[in-house]
Design a protein around this motif. Structure first.
Motif, PDB file in Angstrom:
ATOM      1  N   LEU A  72     -79.569  70.949 -28.406  1.00  0.00           N
ATOM      2  CA  LEU A  72     -78.496  71.514 -27.596  1.00  0.00           C
ATOM      3  C   LEU A  72     -78.888  72.888 -27.087  1.00  0.00           C
ATOM      4  N   ARG A  73     -78.438  73.204 -25.879  1.00  0.00           N
ATOM      5  CA  ARG A  73     -78.800  74.440 -25.196  1.00  0.00           C
ATOM      6  C   ARG A  73     -77.699  75.482 -25.384  1.00  0.00           C
ATOM      7  N   CYS A  74     -78.115  76.723 -25.521  1.00  0.00           N
ATOM      8  CA  CYS A  74     -77.171  77.843 -25.515  1.00  0.00           C
ATOM      9  C   CYS A  74     -76.697  78.030 -24.079  1.00  0.00           C
ATOM     10  N   LEU A  75     -75.404  78.055 -23.888  1.00  0.00           N
ATOM     11  CA  LEU A  75     -74.859  78.179 -22.539  1.00  0.00           C
ATOM     12  C   LEU A  75     -74.969  79.599 -22.000  1.00  0.00           C
ATOM     13  N   VAL A  76     -75.174  80.560 -22.874  1.00  0.00           N
ATOM     14  CA  VAL A  76     -75.318  81.961 -22.449  1.00  0.00           C
ATOM     15  C   VAL A  76     -76.778  82.263 -22.132  1.00  0.00           C
ATOM     16  N   CYS A  77     -77.668  81.924 -23.049  1.00  0.00           N
ATOM     17  CA  CYS A  77     -79.086  82.242 -22.889  1.00  0.00           C
ATOM     18  C   CYS A  77     -79.776  81.311 -21.903  1.00  0.00           C
ATOM     19  N   GLN A  78     -79.383  80.070 -21.869  1.00  0.00           N
ATOM     20  CA  GLN A  78     -79.845  79.034 -20.955  1.00  0.00           C
ATOM     21  C   GLN A  78     -81.275  78.593 -21.171  1.00  0.00           C
ATOM     22  N   ASN A  79     -82.114  79.391 -21.738  1.00  0.00           N
ATOM     23  CA  ASN A  79     -83.485  78.939 -21.978  1.00  0.00           C
ATOM     24  C   ASN A  79     -83.780  78.845 -23.466  1.00  0.00           C
ATOM     25  N   GLN A  80     -82.737  78.912 -24.284  1.00  0.00           N
ATOM     26  CA  GLN A  80     -82.907  78.814 -25.726  1.00  0.00           C
ATOM     27  C   GLN A  80     -82.038  77.688 -26.271  1.00  0.00           C
ATOM     28  N   LEU A 114     -69.558  67.498 -26.761  1.00  0.00           N
ATOM     29  CA  LEU A 114     -70.000  68.751 -26.156  1.00  0.00           C
ATOM     30  C   LEU A 114     -70.263  68.590 -24.654  1.00  0.00           C
ATOM     31  N   VAL A 115     -70.790  67.428 -24.241  1.00  0.00           N
ATOM     32  CA  VAL A 115     -71.017  67.184 -22.816  1.00  0.00           C
ATOM     33  C   VAL A 115     -69.690  67.105 -22.082  1.00  0.00           C
ATOM     34  N   GLN A 116     -68.709  66.446 -22.688  1.00  0.00           N
ATOM     35  CA  GLN A 116     -67.383  66.356 -22.072  1.00  0.00           C
ATOM     36  C   GLN A 116     -66.776  67.744 -21.901  1.00  0.00           C
ATOM     37  N   ARG A 117     -67.023  68.594 -22.847  1.00  0.00           N
ATOM     38  CA  ARG A 117     -66.429  69.932 -22.822  1.00  0.00           C
ATOM     39  C   ARG A 117     -67.208  70.913 -21.952  1.00  0.00           C
ATOM     40  N   TYR A 118     -68.555  70.839 -21.973  1.00  0.00           N
ATOM     41  CA  TYR A 118     -69.385  71.841 -21.307  1.00  0.00           C
ATOM     42  C   TYR A 118     -70.290  71.290 -20.207  1.00  0.00           C
ATOM     43  N   GLY A 119     -70.346  69.984 -20.051  1.00  0.00           N
ATOM     44  CA  GLY A 119     -71.194  69.386 -19.023  1.00  0.00           C
ATOM     45  C   GLY A 119     -72.575  69.058 -19.563  1.00  0.00           C
ATOM     46  N   ASP A 120     -73.376  68.394 -18.717  1.00  0.00           N
ATOM     47  CA  ASP A 120     -74.726  67.971 -19.111  1.00  0.00           C
ATOM     48  C   ASP A 120     -75.638  69.145 -19.421  1.00  0.00           C
ATOM     49  N   PHE A 121     -75.292  70.319 -18.944  1.00  0.00           N
ATOM     50  CA  PHE A 121     -76.154  71.482 -19.135  1.00  0.00           C
ATOM     51  C   PHE A 121     -76.295  71.856 -20.605  1.00  0.00           C
ATOM     52  N   VAL A 122     -75.338  71.454 -21.440  1.00  0.00           N
ATOM     53  CA  VAL A 122     -75.406  71.790 -22.858  1.00  0.00           C
ATOM     54  C   VAL A 122     -76.536  71.037 -23.555  1.00  0.00           C
ATOM     55  N   TYR A 124     -80.305  70.050 -24.037  1.00  0.00           N
ATOM     56  CA  TYR A 124     -81.578  70.683 -23.693  1.00  0.00           C
ATOM     57  C   TYR A 124     -82.438  69.749 -22.865  1.00  0.00           C
ATOM     58  N   ARG A 125     -82.248  68.447 -23.039  1.00  0.00           N
ATOM     59  CA  ARG A 125     -82.909  67.428 -22.216  1.00  0.00           C
ATOM     60  C   ARG A 125     -81.822  66.575 -21.572  1.00  0.00           C
ATOM     61  N   PRO A 126     -81.295  67.013 -20.432  1.00  0.00           N
ATOM     62  CA  PRO A 126     -80.197  66.266 -19.810  1.00  0.00           C
ATOM     63  C   PRO A 126     -80.653  64.877 -19.378  1.00  0.00           C
ATOM     64  N   PRO A 127     -79.714  63.917 -19.310  1.00  0.00           N
ATOM     65  CA  PRO A 127     -80.098  62.554 -18.922  1.00  0.00           C
ATOM     66  C   PRO A 127     -80.479  62.497 -17.445  1.00  0.00           C
ATOM     67  N   MET A 128     -81.309  61.501 -17.111  1.00  0.00           N
ATOM     68  CA  MET A 128     -81.726  61.311 -15.720  1.00  0.00           C
ATOM     69  C   MET A 128     -80.618  60.549 -14.999  1.00  0.00           C
ATOM     70  N   LYS A 129     -79.915  61.235 -14.121  1.00  0.00           N
ATOM     71  CA  LYS A 129     -78.903  60.614 -13.277  1.00  0.00           C
ATOM     72  C   LYS A 129     -78.831  61.393 -11.980  1.00  0.00           C
ATOM     73  N   SER A 130     -78.029  60.921 -11.052  1.00  0.00           N
ATOM     74  CA  SER A 130     -78.048  61.509  -9.705  1.00  0.00           C
ATOM     75  C   SER A 130     -77.731  63.003  -9.697  1.00  0.00           C
ATOM     76  N   SER A 131     -76.899  63.454 -10.595  1.00  0.00           N
ATOM     77  CA  SER A 131     -76.560  64.880 -10.603  1.00  0.00           C
ATOM     78  C   SER A 131     -77.635  65.747 -11.257  1.00  0.00           C
ATOM     79  N   THR A 132     -78.585  65.134 -11.945  1.00  0.00           N
ATOM     80  CA  THR A 132     -79.631  65.920 -12.603  1.00  0.00           C
ATOM     81  C   THR A 132     -81.020  65.641 -12.052  1.00  0.00           C
ATOM     82  N   TRP A 133     -81.116  64.922 -10.945  1.00  0.00           N
ATOM     83  CA  TRP A 133     -82.430  64.652 -10.364  1.00  0.00           C
ATOM     84  C   TRP A 133     -83.176  65.930 -10.024  1.00  0.00           C
TER      85      TRP A 133
END
Length: 184
Positions: A72-80, A114-122, A124-133
């Motif tokens: 899972l990704r930190c939503l503040v740091c984004q790269n951690q 967590l995805v429902q609450r914060y989106g796919d960005f949470v 660290y390896r988001p799924p491959m779908k049209s919004s994450t291409w």
């Protein structure tokens, strides 16, 4: 005074820092040597990691928690990852993950929550779908654009060098023709 020194000793032990006095030394403050066993117990317990809050009791739960915190990704740091981040929001998310583990939810259920609450960005390896291409294919597209730009620059450079060589050889033949005319 005794409480302050006990807290300082405990904090130093947890952080791996050294105290200005040796433990048990004669010049150590009396309060430091009189630290209660309850204050020394957390320092003696093996730490599972910097992100473990201690509410997970079994090693299997702790291992599962660490694995989820790495995914899972930190939503503040984004790269951690959550495990690496020191942000307050990351601490809250880690606590939510621990609560979900204690509630008996599976890893997929925790991630879905967590995805429902914060989106796919949470993730660290988001799924491959049209919004994450763009996330998945963007680096490769940039690499191709960079390679194409490098190829164009190299091609222009070779063409410029060839033109310079042709001009130089053209000057040389004119010089030789002039020498022949002059009889050198």
């Amino acid at each position: 005074m005794r409480t302050t020194l006990a807290i300082a000793s405990l904090a130093a032990a947890l952080l791996g820092a050294s105290l200005p006095w040796q433990a048990g030394a004669a010049d150590a403050p009396a309060a430091a040597s009189a630290a209660t066993p309850a204050a020394a117990a957390p320092a003696a317990a093996p730490a599972s990691g910097p992100t473990d809050t201690g509410i997970l009791t079994s090693p299997a739960q702790r291992e599962r928690y660490q694995q989820l915190a790495e995914e899972l990704r930190c939503l503040v740091c984004q790269n951690q990852t959550l495990a690496d981040s020191n942000a307050e929001l990351a601490a809250d998310l880690r606590h939510q993950v621990e609560d979900q583990i204690l509630a008996g939810r599976s890893d997929d259920e925790i991630k879905a929550y967590l995805v429902q609450r914060y989106g796919d960005f949470v993730l660290y390896r988001p799924p491959m779908k049209s919004s994450t291409w763009l996330l998945w294919l963007g680096p490769f597209a940039l690499l191709l654009v960079g390679a194409f730009g490098w190829w164009r620059v190299q091609r222009r450079s070779r063409a410029a060098r060839a033109a310079d060589a042709a001009a130089a050889s053209g000057q040389g033949s004119d010089l030789e023709g002039a020498r022949r005319l002059l009889g050198d």
